[in-house]
Design a protein around this motif. Structure first.
Motif, PDB file in Angstrom:
ATOM      1  N   LYS A 108      51.301  91.766  26.680  1.00  0.00           N
ATOM      2  CA  LYS A 108      50.536  90.715  27.336  1.00  0.00           C
ATOM      3  C   LYS A 108      51.447  89.602  27.866  1.00  0.00           C
ATOM      4  CE  LYS A 108      46.318  91.516  24.672  1.00  0.00           C
ATOM      5  NZ  LYS A 108      45.343  90.956  23.693  1.00  0.00           N
ATOM      6  N   ARG A 109      52.506  89.329  27.106  1.00  0.00           N
ATOM      7  CA  ARG A 109      53.450  88.305  27.548  1.00  0.00           C
ATOM      8  C   ARG A 109      54.155  88.755  28.834  1.00  0.00           C
ATOM      9  NH1 ARG A 109      55.359  87.452  22.991  1.00  0.00           N
ATOM     10  NH2 ARG A 109      57.138  88.890  23.047  1.00  0.00           N
ATOM     11  N   ALA A 110      54.529  90.025  28.887  1.00  0.00           N
ATOM     12  CA  ALA A 110      55.166  90.550  30.092  1.00  0.00           C
ATOM     13  C   ALA A 110      54.210  90.514  31.280  1.00  0.00           C
ATOM     14  CB  ALA A 110      55.645  91.975  29.844  1.00  0.00           C
ATOM     15  N   GLU A 111      52.935  90.814  31.024  1.00  0.00           N
ATOM     16  CA  GLU A 111      51.942  90.790  32.102  1.00  0.00           C
ATOM     17  C   GLU A 111      51.746  89.374  32.623  1.00  0.00           C
ATOM     18  OE1 GLU A 111      47.323  92.252  32.914  1.00  0.00           O
ATOM     19  OE2 GLU A 111      48.283  92.562  30.965  1.00  0.00           O
ATOM     20  N   ARG A 112      51.708  88.402  31.717  1.00  0.00           N
ATOM     21  CA  ARG A 112      51.531  87.012  32.144  1.00  0.00           C
ATOM     22  C   ARG A 112      52.750  86.514  32.926  1.00  0.00           C
ATOM     23  NH1 ARG A 112      49.143  86.453  26.909  1.00  0.00           N
ATOM     24  NH2 ARG A 112      51.138  85.716  26.059  1.00  0.00           N
ATOM     25  N   VAL A 117      54.717  88.329  34.897  1.00  0.00           N
ATOM     26  CA  VAL A 117      54.614  88.883  36.250  1.00  0.00           C
ATOM     27  C   VAL A 117      53.579  88.104  37.057  1.00  0.00           C
ATOM     28  CG1 VAL A 117      53.992  90.915  37.605  1.00  0.00           C
ATOM     29  CG2 VAL A 117      55.360  91.181  35.531  1.00  0.00           C
ATOM     30  N   ALA A 118      52.420  87.853  36.439  1.00  0.00           N
ATOM     31  CA  ALA A 118      51.360  87.117  37.126  1.00  0.00           C
ATOM     32  C   ALA A 118      51.797  85.706  37.481  1.00  0.00           C
ATOM     33  CB  ALA A 118      50.103  87.079  36.262  1.00  0.00           C
ATOM     34  N   LEU A 119      52.604  85.084  36.583  1.00  0.00           N
ATOM     35  CA  LEU A 119      53.081  83.723  36.841  1.00  0.00           C
ATOM     36  C   LEU A 119      53.892  83.663  38.125  1.00  0.00           C
ATOM     37  CD1 LEU A 119      53.595  80.773  36.019  1.00  0.00           C
ATOM     38  CD2 LEU A 119      55.554  81.577  34.675  1.00  0.00           C
ATOM     39  N   TRP A 120      54.787  84.618  38.336  1.00  0.00           N
ATOM     40  CA  TRP A 120      55.609  84.614  39.547  1.00  0.00           C
ATOM     41  C   TRP A 120      54.770  84.875  40.794  1.00  0.00           C
ATOM     42  CZ3 TRP A 120      60.066  82.487  40.223  1.00  0.00           C
ATOM     43  CH2 TRP A 120      60.920  82.310  39.138  1.00  0.00           C
ATOM     44  N   PHE A 121      53.750  85.710  40.671  1.00  0.00           N
ATOM     45  CA  PHE A 121      52.867  85.941  41.809  1.00  0.00           C
ATOM     46  C   PHE A 121      52.062  84.678  42.132  1.00  0.00           C
ATOM     47  CE2 PHE A 121      52.725  90.768  40.930  1.00  0.00           C
ATOM     48  CZ  PHE A 121      53.779  90.967  41.799  1.00  0.00           C
ATOM     49  N   GLY A 141      59.064  88.532  45.276  1.00  0.00           N
ATOM     50  CA  GLY A 141      60.095  89.519  44.969  1.00  0.00           C
ATOM     51  C   GLY A 141      60.355  89.646  43.476  1.00  0.00           C
ATOM     52  N   ILE A 142      60.451  88.501  42.781  1.00  0.00           N
ATOM     53  CA  ILE A 142      60.696  88.539  41.335  1.00  0.00           C
ATOM     54  C   ILE A 142      59.520  89.183  40.619  1.00  0.00           C
ATOM     55  CG2 ILE A 142      60.963  87.115  39.285  1.00  0.00           C
ATOM     56  CD1 ILE A 142      62.631  85.192  40.891  1.00  0.00           C
ATOM     57  N   GLY A 143      58.300  88.872  41.067  1.00  0.00           N
ATOM     58  CA  GLY A 143      57.124  89.484  40.447  1.00  0.00           C
ATOM     59  C   GLY A 143      57.135  90.994  40.573  1.00  0.00           C
ATOM     60  N   VAL A 144      57.475  91.497  41.756  1.00  0.00           N
ATOM     61  CA  VAL A 144      57.532  92.953  41.965  1.00  0.00           C
ATOM     62  C   VAL A 144      58.638  93.568  41.115  1.00  0.00           C
ATOM     63  CG1 VAL A 144      58.044  94.744  43.656  1.00  0.00           C
ATOM     64  CG2 VAL A 144      56.529  92.855  44.268  1.00  0.00           C
ATOM     65  N   LEU A 145      59.795  92.913  41.058  1.00  0.00           N
ATOM     66  CA  LEU A 145      60.898  93.446  40.252  1.00  0.00           C
ATOM     67  C   LEU A 145      60.551  93.464  38.768  1.00  0.00           C
ATOM     68  CD1 LEU A 145      63.969  91.767  42.002  1.00  0.00           C
ATOM     69  CD2 LEU A 145      63.300  94.170  42.098  1.00  0.00           C
ATOM     70  N   LEU A 146      59.943  92.387  38.276  1.00  0.00           N
ATOM     71  CA  LEU A 146      59.559  92.344  36.863  1.00  0.00           C
ATOM     72  C   LEU A 146      58.527  93.414  36.533  1.00  0.00           C
ATOM     73  CD1 LEU A 146      59.337  88.521  36.047  1.00  0.00           C
ATOM     74  CD2 LEU A 146      61.029  90.173  35.236  1.00  0.00           C
ATOM     75  N   TYR A 147      57.566  93.608  37.438  1.00  0.00           N
ATOM     76  CA  TYR A 147      56.556  94.629  37.173  1.00  0.00           C
ATOM     77  C   TYR A 147      57.189  96.018  37.149  1.00  0.00           C
ATOM     78  CZ  TYR A 147      52.334  97.362  37.297  1.00  0.00           C
ATOM     79  OH  TYR A 147      51.349  98.258  36.959  1.00  0.00           O
ATOM     80  N   ARG A 158      45.347  96.288  35.088  1.00  0.00           N
ATOM     81  CA  ARG A 158      45.947  94.962  34.974  1.00  0.00           C
ATOM     82  C   ARG A 158      45.404  94.064  36.087  1.00  0.00           C
ATOM     83  NH1 ARG A 158      49.461  95.507  30.983  1.00  0.00           N
ATOM     84  NH2 ARG A 158      50.394  97.579  30.646  1.00  0.00           N
ATOM     85  N   SER A 159      44.195  93.597  35.892  1.00  0.00           N
ATOM     86  CA  SER A 159      43.515  92.799  36.915  1.00  0.00           C
ATOM     87  C   SER A 159      44.210  91.462  37.149  1.00  0.00           C
ATOM     88  CB  SER A 159      42.047  92.581  36.521  1.00  0.00           C
ATOM     89  OG  SER A 159      41.976  91.937  35.246  1.00  0.00           O
ATOM     90  N   LEU A 160      44.817  90.893  36.108  1.00  0.00           N
ATOM     91  CA  LEU A 160      45.508  89.609  36.264  1.00  0.00           C
ATOM     92  C   LEU A 160      46.664  89.747  37.252  1.00  0.00           C
ATOM     93  CD1 LEU A 160      45.989  86.662  35.451  1.00  0.00           C
ATOM     94  CD2 LEU A 160      47.379  87.498  33.526  1.00  0.00           C
ATOM     95  N   ILE A 161      47.443  90.802  37.097  1.00  0.00           N
ATOM     96  CA  ILE A 161      48.572  91.016  37.990  1.00  0.00           C
ATOM     97  C   ILE A 161      48.086  91.332  39.392  1.00  0.00           C
ATOM     98  CG2 ILE A 161      50.484  92.595  38.503  1.00  0.00           C
ATOM     99  CD1 ILE A 161      51.109  92.703  35.571  1.00  0.00           C
ATOM    100  N   LYS A 162      47.033  92.129  39.519  1.00  0.00           N
ATOM    101  CA  LYS A 162      46.523  92.478  40.850  1.00  0.00           C
ATOM    102  C   LYS A 162      46.021  91.239  41.582  1.00  0.00           C
ATOM    103  CE  LYS A 162      43.709  95.789  39.548  1.00  0.00           C
ATOM    104  NZ  LYS A 162      42.720  96.897  39.653  1.00  0.00           N
ATOM    105  N   ARG A 163      45.278  90.384  40.880  1.00  0.00           N
ATOM    106  CA  ARG A 163      44.745  89.186  41.540  1.00  0.00           C
ATOM    107  C   ARG A 163      45.866  88.220  41.928  1.00  0.00           C
ATOM    108  NH1 ARG A 163      40.480  89.668  37.581  1.00  0.00           N
ATOM    109  NH2 ARG A 163      41.566  88.157  36.238  1.00  0.00           N
ATOM    110  N   SER A 164      46.839  88.023  41.013  1.00  0.00           N
ATOM    111  CA  SER A 164      47.932  87.103  41.326  1.00  0.00           C
ATOM    112  C   SER A 164      48.816  87.660  42.440  1.00  0.00           C
ATOM    113  CB  SER A 164      48.758  86.820  40.075  1.00  0.00           C
ATOM    114  OG  SER A 164      49.279  88.025  39.536  1.00  0.00           O
TER     115      SER A 164
END
Length: 380
Positions: free
Chosen positions: A50-54, A56-60, A112-118, A164-170
């Motif tokens: 969950k921390r990793a998902e958040r 990724v979402a933070l950078w988006f 870019g960072i969000g995509v790389l982290l994901y 992972r709806s959080l990542i998709k929305r962000s």
């Protein structure tokens, strides 16, 4: 096992296979053997996941907010409208261009960072071995089509993006805001209407060389480095083959330090004054309708390049060429400022000049055409 050793199933057998079976069949047909295909998160719903998902979402989200800020700055007229040095509000105006760069750069960086982290945290790092083959020059069969669709769907499922709806929305926010900025950027450069300003001198059709009232004399003024100092030019002040940058001077501005300084910040004001050598002046080809724009050996051309508006500030005395250092456009001073090299397609506008009764070089009128690059309403 070679791909040639894999038996091809019938259509009925193919229809009964589930996605996992189609994936296995497809990899076998392509000569691929999956050596290792680990799940990045074998235990679902852990705090680390969950921390990793958040993260990724933070950078988006950062990308989305920066992209929206870029669009707002781009469309906020009170920020980008030109302000003279010393005027109120110049603090934010001076930060306008850096703010555009920071917000656009942050939007691209965040996405870019969000995509790389994901990719690093959620996409399985498979290890596969594949045989090389050229397909014998044939197109894809129905079997290949079904198996590749199954493989793509399986890859998407293994990436866990579907849940992972959080990542998709962000990601949608970040990508959408950046896309909006990319669309708004070229459109914003066309929003200024040359007809809008109430003062004709502030439109794209006129420059500060336009007389402010009937009988107003506009002198050619040199820049001495002191904005309050007014130094006018007489014909004898320049040597043959010389060049000097001049600016307009209205006698009514002599006692106004702000106007005297402001004229040097007008992008449409600089003019290149040339005094041709006698042998060169004899070879001049004048533009139709502008045969009397020069005064003897003196010719005056706008310094605003007709390509994208850079300063055409270099003069090659031997060849009588005016050069723009930005994109290497060259103009022939002996042929009414006609472009002879580079991307510029229009001649430099020529300022009509003469000598006043008191012996100074003056402008007979404003330019008869807009200076600088093209805009929508311009006919040529």
């Amino acid at each position: 096992m070679s791909s040639k050793d894999v038996p091809e199933p019938s259509e009925s057998e193919l229809a009964e296979m589930d996605r996992d079976q189609l994936v296995e069949l497809g990899t076998s047909l392509d000569g691929v053997k999956l050596v290792d295909y680990p799940d990045p998160w074998p235990v679902k719903g852990t705090r680390a996941e969950k921390r990793a998902e958040r993260m990724v979402a933070l950078w988006f989200v950062i990308a989305g907010l920066a992209g929206l800020a870029f669009v707002v700055l781009l469309c906020w007229p009170d920020v980008w409208r030109y302000k003279e040095p010393g005027a109120s509000g110049t603090f934010w105006y001076n930060l306008y261009t850096p703010a555009l760069g920071v917000t656009l750069g942050l939007a691209i960086l965040g996405l870019g960072i969000g995509v790389l982290l994901y990719t690093k945290r959620f996409i399985p790092s498979e290890l596969a071995v594949q045989e090389r083959h050229d397909g014998d020059g044939e197109g894809s069969s129905e079997l290949d089509k079904k198996t590749i669709v199954a493989q793509l769907a399986d890859s998407g499922d293994r990436s866990t993006i579907a849940r992972r709806s959080l990542i998709k929305r962000s990601a949608a926010l970040g990508g959408g805001a950046l896309g909006l900025g990319v669309v708004a950027l070229p459109i914003a450069s066309f929003v200024k209407s040359p007809w809008k300003e109430p003062n004709p001198a502030d439109t794209l059709w006129h420059t500060p060389w336009m007389p402010e009232h009937p009988g107003d004399v506009v002198y050619l003024r040199r820049y001495t480095g002191v904005s309050e100092q007014v130094e006018l030019i007489r014909p004898d002040d320049m040597d043959a083959g010389g060049m000097e940058t001049v600016f307009p001077f209205h006698e009514s501005d002599r006692e106004d330090p702000e106007k005297l300084a402001a004229i040097f910040n007008r992008s449409d004001a600089p003019v290149m004054l040339l005094r041709l050598r006698p042998e060169d002046a004899a070879r001049v080809t004048k533009r139709q309708g502008q045969e009397d724009f020069n005064f003897g050996e003196y010719y005056a051309y706008s310094k605003v390049c007709t390509h994208v508006g850079c300063p055409a500030s270099l003069y090659e005395q031997r060849t009588n060429r005016i050069l723009c250092p930005c994109h290497q456009s060259q103009f022939d001073a002996l042929t009414y400022g006609k472009p002879i090299f580079g991307p510029a397609t229009r001649a430099l506008p020529q300022l009509p000049i003469t000598v006043s009764p008191d012996g100074f070089l003056v402008a007979r009128s404003d330019f008869i055409e807009p200076v600088g690059p093209a805009f929508w309403e311009r006919k040529s």
